[in-house]
Design a protein around this motif. Structure first.
Motif, PDB file in Angstrom:
ATOM      1  N   SER A   1      -9.708  -3.285 -15.361  1.00 13.83           N
ATOM      2  CA  SER A   1      -9.848  -3.000 -13.929  1.00 13.83           C
ATOM      3  C   SER A   1      -8.918  -1.875 -13.493  1.00 13.83           C
ATOM      4  O   SER A   1      -9.277  -1.063 -12.639  1.00 13.83           O
ATOM      5  CB  SER A   1      -9.591  -4.259 -13.105  1.00 13.83           C
ATOM      6  OG  SER A   1     -10.678  -5.146 -13.239  1.00 13.83           O
ATOM      7  N   TYR A   2      -7.740  -1.819 -14.085  1.00 12.40           N
ATOM      8  CA  TYR A   2      -6.830  -0.712 -13.802  1.00 12.40           C
ATOM      9  C   TYR A   2      -7.506   0.613 -14.138  1.00 12.40           C
ATOM     10  O   TYR A   2      -7.491   1.556 -13.342  1.00 12.40           O
ATOM     11  CB  TYR A   2      -5.527  -0.883 -14.595  1.00 12.40           C
ATOM     12  CG  TYR A   2      -4.678   0.358 -14.643  1.00 12.40           C
ATOM     13  CD1 TYR A   2      -3.930   0.750 -13.535  1.00 12.40           C
ATOM     14  CD2 TYR A   2      -4.642   1.152 -15.790  1.00 12.40           C
ATOM     15  CE1 TYR A   2      -3.161   1.913 -13.577  1.00 12.40           C
ATOM     16  CE2 TYR A   2      -3.879   2.297 -15.838  1.00 12.40           C
ATOM     17  CZ  TYR A   2      -3.137   2.680 -14.728  1.00 12.40           C
ATOM     18  OH  TYR A   2      -2.383   3.827 -14.757  1.00 12.40           O
ATOM     19  N   GLU A   3      -8.098   0.684 -15.322  1.00 11.62           N
ATOM     20  CA  GLU A   3      -8.756   1.922 -15.737  1.00 11.62           C
ATOM     21  C   GLU A   3      -9.941   2.284 -14.835  1.00 11.62           C
ATOM     22  O   GLU A   3     -10.279   3.448 -14.702  1.00 11.62           O
ATOM     23  CB  GLU A   3      -9.200   1.827 -17.194  1.00 11.62           C
ATOM     24  CG  GLU A   3      -8.029   1.877 -18.153  1.00 11.62           C
ATOM     25  CD  GLU A   3      -8.445   1.900 -19.600  1.00 11.62           C
ATOM     26  OE1 GLU A   3      -9.436   1.226 -19.975  1.00 11.62           O
ATOM     27  OE2 GLU A   3      -7.776   2.617 -20.373  1.00 11.62           O
ATOM     28  N   ALA A   4     -10.543   1.281 -14.198  1.00 13.78           N
ATOM     29  CA  ALA A   4     -11.665   1.513 -13.283  1.00 13.78           C
ATOM     30  C   ALA A   4     -11.188   1.790 -11.854  1.00 13.78           C
ATOM     31  O   ALA A   4     -12.008   2.012 -10.963  1.00 13.78           O
ATOM     32  CB  ALA A   4     -12.606   0.307 -13.298  1.00 13.78           C
ATOM     33  N   GLY A   5      -9.867   1.737 -11.634  1.00 11.65           N
ATOM     34  CA  GLY A   5      -9.317   2.021 -10.311  1.00 11.65           C
ATOM     35  C   GLY A   5      -9.347   0.867  -9.338  1.00 11.65           C
ATOM     36  O   GLY A   5      -9.214   1.061  -8.131  1.00 11.65           O
ATOM     37  N   VAL A   6      -9.490  -0.360  -9.856  1.00 10.80           N
ATOM     38  CA  VAL A   6      -9.553  -1.527  -8.971  1.00 10.80           C
ATOM     39  C   VAL A   6      -8.624  -2.656  -9.439  1.00 10.80           C
ATOM     40  O   VAL A   6      -8.947  -3.833  -9.290  1.00 10.80           O
ATOM     41  CB  VAL A   6     -11.007  -2.049  -8.823  1.00 10.80           C
ATOM     42  CG1 VAL A   6     -11.860  -1.080  -8.056  1.00 10.80           C
ATOM     43  CG2 VAL A   6     -11.619  -2.363 -10.183  1.00 10.80           C
ATOM     44  N   ALA A   7      -7.469  -2.297  -9.986  1.00  9.17           N
ATOM     45  CA  ALA A   7      -6.523  -3.315 -10.452  1.00  9.17           C
ATOM     46  C   ALA A   7      -6.067  -4.197  -9.293  1.00  9.17           C
ATOM     47  O   ALA A   7      -5.892  -3.723  -8.169  1.00  9.17           O
ATOM     48  CB  ALA A   7      -5.312  -2.650 -11.093  1.00  9.17           C
ATOM     49  N   ALA A   8      -5.903  -5.469  -9.582  1.00  3.88           N
ATOM     50  CA  ALA A   8      -5.414  -6.418  -8.581  1.00  3.88           C
ATOM     51  C   ALA A   8      -3.889  -6.323  -8.479  1.00  3.88           C
ATOM     52  O   ALA A   8      -3.218  -5.966  -9.454  1.00  3.88           O
ATOM     53  CB  ALA A   8      -5.820  -7.838  -8.963  1.00  3.88           C
ATOM     54  N   PRO A   9      -3.336  -6.661  -7.308  1.00  3.17           N
ATOM     55  CA  PRO A   9      -1.876  -6.721  -7.172  1.00  3.17           C
ATOM     56  C   PRO A   9      -1.267  -7.703  -8.182  1.00  3.17           C
ATOM     57  O   PRO A   9      -1.910  -8.681  -8.560  1.00  3.17           O
ATOM     58  CB  PRO A   9      -1.675  -7.212  -5.734  1.00  3.17           C
ATOM     59  CG  PRO A   9      -2.931  -6.830  -5.023  1.00  3.17           C
ATOM     60  CD  PRO A   9      -4.015  -6.970  -6.049  1.00  3.17           C
ATOM     61  N   VAL A  10      -0.035  -7.437  -8.575  1.00  2.00           N
ATOM     62  CA  VAL A  10       0.648  -8.212  -9.614  1.00  2.00           C
ATOM     63  C   VAL A  10       1.930  -8.827  -9.048  1.00  2.00           C
ATOM     64  O   VAL A  10       2.698  -8.155  -8.364  1.00  2.00           O
ATOM     65  CB  VAL A  10       1.002  -7.296 -10.809  1.00  2.00           C
ATOM     66  CG1 VAL A  10       1.826  -8.041 -11.852  1.00  2.00           C
ATOM     67  CG2 VAL A  10      -0.254  -6.718 -11.430  1.00  2.00           C
ATOM     68  N   VAL A  11       2.157 -10.090  -9.370  1.00  2.34           N
ATOM     69  CA  VAL A  11       3.400 -10.778  -9.019  1.00  2.34           C
ATOM     70  C   VAL A  11       4.285 -10.719 -10.266  1.00  2.34           C
ATOM     71  O   VAL A  11       4.097 -11.490 -11.208  1.00  2.34           O
ATOM     72  CB  VAL A  11       3.133 -12.232  -8.574  1.00  2.34           C
ATOM     73  CG1 VAL A  11       4.438 -12.913  -8.177  1.00  2.34           C
ATOM     74  CG2 VAL A  11       2.120 -12.272  -7.439  1.00  2.34           C
ATOM     75  N   LEU A  12       5.213  -9.779 -10.284  1.00  3.28           N
ATOM     76  CA  LEU A  12       6.016  -9.528 -11.484  1.00  3.28           C
ATOM     77  C   LEU A  12       6.829 -10.733 -11.928  1.00  3.28           C
ATOM     78  O   LEU A  12       6.921 -11.014 -13.125  1.00  3.28           O
ATOM     79  CB  LEU A  12       6.935  -8.330 -11.270  1.00  3.28           C
ATOM     80  CG  LEU A  12       6.243  -6.982 -11.057  1.00  3.28           C
ATOM     81  CD1 LEU A  12       7.287  -5.907 -10.744  1.00  3.28           C
ATOM     82  CD2 LEU A  12       5.413  -6.590 -12.268  1.00  3.28           C
ATOM     83  N   ALA A  13       7.424 -11.440 -11.000  1.00  3.07           N
ATOM     84  CA  ALA A  13       8.270 -12.580 -11.357  1.00  3.07           C
ATOM     85  C   ALA A  13       7.473 -13.693 -12.028  1.00  3.07           C
ATOM     86  O   ALA A  13       8.035 -14.507 -12.755  1.00  3.07           O
ATOM     87  CB  ALA A  13       8.973 -13.118 -10.111  1.00  3.07           C
ATOM     88  N   ALA A  14       6.156 -13.708 -11.817  1.00  2.00           N
ATOM     89  CA  ALA A  14       5.298 -14.742 -12.390  1.00  2.00           C
ATOM     90  C   ALA A  14       4.415 -14.204 -13.520  1.00  2.00           C
ATOM     91  O   ALA A  14       3.544 -14.911 -14.005  1.00  2.00           O
ATOM     92  CB  ALA A  14       4.441 -15.354 -11.303  1.00  2.00           C
ATOM     93  N   THR A  15       4.639 -12.958 -13.929  1.00  2.00           N
ATOM     94  CA  THR A  15       3.874 -12.351 -15.019  1.00  2.00           C
ATOM     95  C   THR A  15       4.663 -12.471 -16.312  1.00  2.00           C
ATOM     96  O   THR A  15       5.802 -12.008 -16.402  1.00  2.00           O
ATOM     97  CB  THR A  15       3.558 -10.876 -14.691  1.00  2.00           C
ATOM     98  OG1 THR A  15       2.698 -10.839 -13.552  1.00  2.00           O
ATOM     99  CG2 THR A  15       2.887 -10.176 -15.852  1.00  2.00           C
ATOM    100  N   HIS A  16       4.058 -13.114 -17.305  1.00  2.00           N
ATOM    101  CA  HIS A  16       4.729 -13.385 -18.585  1.00  2.00           C
ATOM    102  C   HIS A  16       5.014 -12.086 -19.341  1.00  2.00           C
ATOM    103  O   HIS A  16       4.229 -11.137 -19.294  1.00  2.00           O
ATOM    104  CB  HIS A  16       3.839 -14.296 -19.431  1.00  2.00           C
ATOM    105  CG  HIS A  16       4.549 -14.913 -20.587  1.00  2.00           C
ATOM    106  ND1 HIS A  16       4.758 -14.243 -21.772  1.00  2.00           N
ATOM    107  CD2 HIS A  16       5.109 -16.141 -20.740  1.00  2.00           C
ATOM    108  CE1 HIS A  16       5.402 -15.033 -22.613  1.00  2.00           C
ATOM    109  NE2 HIS A  16       5.628 -16.195 -22.007  1.00  2.00           N
TER     110      HIS A  16
END
Length: 129
Positions: free
Chosen positions: A87-102
């Motif tokens: 999705s990032y490459e398609a320009g539609v990446a979702a927001p990310v919660v860094l503290a909860a991303t492994h």
């Protein structure tokens, strides 16, 4: 040893309504058994959900047999790192919660890119639709 997030700290909970995670514990614990690497804690957006459906990853339809409720904009969910990258490459990446991303997310996505999509989730997530 506790699971670590991409910032090197203790892994925070991603979501409990609906309950997310490969193990449905609320956290993006990406163990070796999780071959899909469900490590990125995202906040669903309409664009991300639509794109994922278009590429064959239906995150909207409930699948009770997988304890999957179906998602809507504003929900927090642990997604497969390669799917987020897609999705990032398609320009539609979702927001990310860094503290909860492994930290396993870093096997696929560089931290600099994840930081570009970092978000603090407001109490009323309806603005993310």
């Amino acid at each position: 040893m506790a699971d670590r997030n991409v910032l090197g700290g203790e892994l925070a909970e991603c979501g409990s309504d609906p309950v997310t995670g490969y193990y449905r514990t609320g956290g993006c614990m990406a163990t070796p058994e999780d071959l899909g690497n469900h490590s990125i804690c995202t906040v669903m957006t309409e664009d991300f959900l639509r794109h994922q459906q278009e590429v064959g990853n239906d995150l909207v339809t409930a699948r009770p047999e997988w304890m999957f409720p179906g998602l809507r904009p504003g929900d927090r969910w642990c997604v497969v790192a390669l799917r987020w990258w897609q999705s990032y490459e398609a320009g539609v990446a979702a927001p990310v919660v860094l503290a909860a991303t492994h930290e396993r997310a870093l096997e696929v996505v560089p931290l600099e890119i994840l930081r570009q999509f970092a978000v603090d989730v407001p109490d009323d997530a309806s603005s993310l639709a």
